[in-house]
Design a protein around this motif. Structure first.
Motif, mmCIF file in Angstrom:
data_model
loop_
_atom_site.group_PDB
_atom_site.id
_atom_site.type_symbol
_atom_site.label_atom_id
_atom_site.label_comp_id
_atom_site.label_asym_id
_atom_site.label_seq_id
_atom_site.Cartn_x
_atom_site.Cartn_y
_atom_site.Cartn_z
ATOM 1 N N LEU A 251 19.194 -11.940 -17.005
ATOM 2 C CA LEU A 251 18.520 -11.023 -17.919
ATOM 3 C C LEU A 251 19.507 -10.319 -18.849
ATOM 4 O O LEU A 251 19.266 -9.190 -19.278
ATOM 5 C CB LEU A 251 17.676 -9.998 -17.155
ATOM 6 C CG LEU A 251 16.206 -10.368 -16.953
ATOM 7 C CD1 LEU A 251 15.439 -9.216 -16.320
ATOM 8 C CD2 LEU A 251 15.522 -10.770 -18.258
ATOM 9 N N GLY A 252 20.601 -10.976 -19.140
ATOM 10 C CA GLY A 252 21.498 -10.526 -20.189
ATOM 11 C C GLY A 252 21.874 -9.059 -20.119
ATOM 12 O O GLY A 252 22.453 -8.586 -19.143
ATOM 13 N N LYS A 253 21.532 -8.312 -21.165
ATOM 14 C CA LYS A 253 21.916 -6.900 -21.261
ATOM 15 C C LYS A 253 21.349 -6.065 -20.121
ATOM 16 O O LYS A 253 21.941 -5.032 -19.752
ATOM 17 C CB LYS A 253 21.450 -6.311 -22.596
ATOM 18 C CG LYS A 253 22.083 -6.924 -23.833
ATOM 19 C CD LYS A 253 21.637 -6.159 -25.080
ATOM 20 C CE LYS A 253 22.085 -6.847 -26.374
ATOM 21 N NZ LYS A 253 21.205 -7.992 -26.707
ATOM 22 N N LEU A 254 20.216 -6.467 -19.562
ATOM 23 C CA LEU A 254 19.616 -5.671 -18.498
ATOM 24 C C LEU A 254 20.346 -5.828 -17.175
ATOM 25 O O LEU A 254 20.037 -5.117 -16.207
ATOM 26 C CB LEU A 254 18.136 -6.024 -18.328
ATOM 27 C CG LEU A 254 17.247 -5.703 -19.523
ATOM 28 C CD1 LEU A 254 15.785 -5.824 -19.155
ATOM 29 C CD2 LEU A 254 17.526 -4.308 -20.079
ATOM 30 N N GLU A 255 21.303 -6.716 -17.105
ATOM 31 C CA GLU A 255 22.136 -6.818 -15.913
ATOM 32 C C GLU A 255 23.368 -5.929 -16.009
ATOM 33 O O GLU A 255 24.067 -5.716 -15.025
ATOM 34 C CB GLU A 255 22.555 -8.263 -15.676
ATOM 35 C CG GLU A 255 21.396 -9.176 -15.345
ATOM 36 C CD GLU A 255 21.867 -10.525 -14.822
ATOM 37 O OE1 GLU A 255 22.748 -10.534 -13.936
ATOM 38 O OE2 GLU A 255 21.368 -11.553 -15.309
ATOM 39 N N GLU A 256 23.631 -5.395 -17.187
ATOM 40 C CA GLU A 256 24.785 -4.527 -17.377
ATOM 41 C C GLU A 256 24.523 -3.137 -16.812
ATOM 42 O O GLU A 256 23.377 -2.709 -16.664
ATOM 43 C CB GLU A 256 25.110 -4.412 -18.868
ATOM 44 C CG GLU A 256 25.525 -5.713 -19.522
ATOM 45 C CD GLU A 256 25.769 -5.543 -21.016
ATOM 46 O OE1 GLU A 256 25.502 -4.434 -21.538
ATOM 47 O OE2 GLU A 256 26.216 -6.511 -21.647
ATOM 48 N N GLU A 257 25.590 -2.432 -16.509
ATOM 49 C CA GLU A 257 25.451 -1.062 -16.032
ATOM 50 C C GLU A 257 24.766 -0.219 -17.111
ATOM 51 O O GLU A 257 25.169 -0.219 -18.276
ATOM 52 C CB GLU A 257 26.823 -0.481 -15.705
ATOM 53 C CG GLU A 257 26.755 0.876 -15.035
ATOM 54 C CD GLU A 257 28.089 1.313 -14.469
ATOM 55 O OE1 GLU A 257 28.184 2.486 -14.015
ATOM 56 O OE2 GLU A 257 29.039 0.498 -14.477
ATOM 57 N N GLY A 258 23.692 0.465 -16.718
ATOM 58 C CA GLY A 258 22.937 1.294 -17.649
ATOM 59 C C GLY A 258 22.015 0.530 -18.565
ATOM 60 O O GLY A 258 21.397 1.131 -19.464
ATOM 61 N N GLY A 259 21.849 -0.774 -18.352
ATOM 62 C CA GLY A 259 21.065 -1.609 -19.258
ATOM 63 C C GLY A 259 19.608 -1.211 -19.361
ATOM 64 O O GLY A 259 19.064 -1.064 -20.465
ATOM 65 N N ILE A 260 18.936 -1.016 -18.223
ATOM 66 C CA ILE A 260 17.505 -0.693 -18.274
ATOM 67 C C ILE A 260 17.288 0.712 -18.828
ATOM 68 O O ILE A 260 16.294 0.974 -19.515
ATOM 69 C CB ILE A 260 16.856 -0.856 -16.873
ATOM 70 C CG1 ILE A 260 15.329 -0.813 -16.967
ATOM 71 C CG2 ILE A 260 17.368 0.188 -15.898
ATOM 72 C CD1 ILE A 260 14.719 -2.028 -17.609
ATOM 73 N N ALA A 261 18.231 1.611 -18.576
ATOM 74 C CA ALA A 261 18.114 2.974 -19.121
ATOM 75 C C ALA A 261 18.205 2.960 -20.643
ATOM 76 O O ALA A 261 17.462 3.675 -21.327
ATOM 77 C CB ALA A 261 19.199 3.868 -18.531
#
Length: 300
Positions: A137-147
């Motif tokens: 899930l690309g950017k949503l796997e990064e720290e703080g992505g879903i926020a």
């Protein structure tokens, strides 16, 4: 000595021997789902992302980036039950393998389910790996992505006068089908929403990352974790139950034919086995789960 929790696990095992390109044409809001739907390009959508800049291979199949990882669309749906207020509540949904926003929304009647729930919530459906065999899930796997995505959604609603300028992010629900497990798990682990996530709905989507799910519910014992699964994911759900049992964390095990929204509303961790629904039909219970959530709505 066999504890009650372990008996549940044994019973379960006995019972159960899985650049935006799409916005131009599709824009339906079914008569059965009154409200407003828009497809919006968002900077913090999962893709494009460097993790799939060269595409992705699964087995002998290659999924090129331009066709499968270039769409930054996010579907926003405000049902007739939506009421702007001091808090804006969000329901995130993530699709599984070989799917897309358009196909999943149509096949699973997602807008209708949200509308029928009666909940005052904004439905947020970002495009994932489009028509690809992939759980990334690309950017949503990064720290703080879903926020970051949640804040961008809230900013868009305010810019369009759909939320008051002083509205704050309220409750957030993370839900998804099948391969969505990875994005949900990473969002729980380091997504930056902390206790804003009030519920997690796994719709035959408990393939891995068990600790992320069990650690989250243990850290927030008054929140809700509902895991619905077909028989092929019984061992994985048994592993999650074993973790909770070891921690003396209470949970319930039921068949889908024995649950109601009223009963679920009083539960925190529930593992639900279905023997009549197939893998895709598990998404039918999104509405039931949403009604059972602690979001404000007409069913309270």
């Amino acid at each position: 000595m066999i504890t009650d929790a372990l008996r549940k696990i044994f019973l379960l095992t006995a019972l159960c021997c899985l650049g935006s390109v799409a916005r131009a044409e599709w824009h339906p809001t079914p008569d059965s789902a009154p409200g407003e739907m828009t497809l919006v390009p968002m900077e913090n959508a999962p893709f494009p992302h460097e993790s799939r800049a060269e595409g992705h291979s699964y087995g002998e199949t290659f999924f090129p980036a331009d066709k499968h990882y270039s769409d930054n669309s996010v579907l926003l749906y405000l049902s007739a039950n939506y009421r702007p207020g001091p808090e804006t509540h969000l329901l995130f949904y993530f699709h599984g393998w070989g799917n897309s926003i358009e196909k999943a929304a149509n096949e699973f009647r997602l807008l209708e389910q949200v509308s029928n729930s009666g909940k005052n919530v904004v439905f947020v459906f970002p495009e994932g790996p489009k028509d690809a065999s992939d759980s990334g899930l690309g950017k949503l796997e990064e720290e703080g992505g879903i926020a970051r995505l949640a804040e961008e959604v809230l900013a868009k609603l305010k810019a369009d006068s759909k939320a008051p300028d002083d509205s704050k992010l309220g409750q957030v629900i993370l839900s998804g089908h099948s391969g969505a497990f990875r994005g949900i798990a990473r969002s729980l682990r380091h997504g930056g929403l902390d206790d804003r996530v009030s519920a997690v709905f796994l719709l035959d989507a408990s393939y891995s990352h068990f600790d992320d799910f069990t650690n989250w519910i243990q850290a927030h014992p008054d929140h809700q974790l509902f895991s619905l699964f077909t028989d092929h994911l019984a061992p994985e759900n048994a592993q999650m139950m074993a973790r909770l049992s070891k921690a003396d964390f209470p949970f319930a095990v039921r068949e889908d034919t024995d649950i109601t929204s009223d009963w679920l509303a009083g539960q925190n961790a529930v593992f639900i086995v279905t023997r009549e629904r197939d893998h895709n039909q598990t998404v039918e219970l999104l509405e039931t789960f949403l009604i059972a959530s602690r979001l404000p709505g007409e069913h309270e």
